[in-house]
Design a protein around this motif. Sequence first.
Motif, mmCIF file in Angstrom:
data_model
loop_
_atom_site.group_PDB
_atom_site.id
_atom_site.type_symbol
_atom_site.label_atom_id
_atom_site.label_comp_id
_atom_site.label_asym_id
_atom_site.label_seq_id
_atom_site.Cartn_x
_atom_site.Cartn_y
_atom_site.Cartn_z
ATOM 1 N N ILE A 70 0.842 -1.205 0.000
ATOM 2 C CA ILE A 70 0.000 0.000 0.000
ATOM 3 C C ILE A 70 0.871 1.247 0.000
ATOM 4 N N ALA A 71 1.926 1.246 0.819
ATOM 5 C CA ALA A 71 2.811 2.411 0.875
ATOM 6 C C ALA A 71 3.474 2.644 -0.486
ATOM 7 N N GLU A 72 3.897 1.574 -1.145
ATOM 8 C CA GLU A 72 4.510 1.714 -2.468
ATOM 9 C C GLU A 72 3.486 2.241 -3.469
ATOM 10 N N ASP A 73 2.237 1.761 -3.369
ATOM 11 C CA ASP A 73 1.183 2.254 -4.257
ATOM 12 C C ASP A 73 0.901 3.732 -4.012
ATOM 13 N N VAL A 74 0.901 4.136 -2.748
ATOM 14 C CA VAL A 74 0.652 5.545 -2.417
ATOM 15 C C VAL A 74 1.775 6.409 -2.979
#
Length: 153
Positions: A69-73
């Motif tokens: 999720i952090a990488e997607d954000v």
Amino acid sequence: MIDFMDWSASIDPVWLAGGAALIALLALLLAVQARLRIRVLKVQVSEARRDHQRLSNSMLALHGAMKVIAEDVISHDQHQSRVRRTLDRLSDQQSELRLRDVDEGLYGQAIELIRHGRGRDEVRKLCALTPSEVDLLFSLHGARAARDARPPP
């Protein structure tokens, strides 16, 4: 003072054997009860270990999901920044084109007025141009307009 040997000699051996048997029975019951409690504790420890393993696996899965999720954000933010920069650039280009269209439209209109023989003040007022712009347009297009307006010899 009572001598232990005298006191023990007065006790009936059957009573003494019964008391020893009772103590042995109590010790056996305590040992069985301790053994049962040890089994229960082993089962509880085993369940606690399984729960701990499940929780550890869940924590690892959550950590992985949070990382994704952090990488997607971060990726989304970068993409959004690129889109914002592109939109800003397009907005600037659109503003430049609008200004160019307005300028070209005003200059084109002024040139047409000059060709039709209108005066400097009239061209300046109608096209909202500065006096130096009007002078430049008249110097470029006024002489030709005057030549075109003269009858041929």
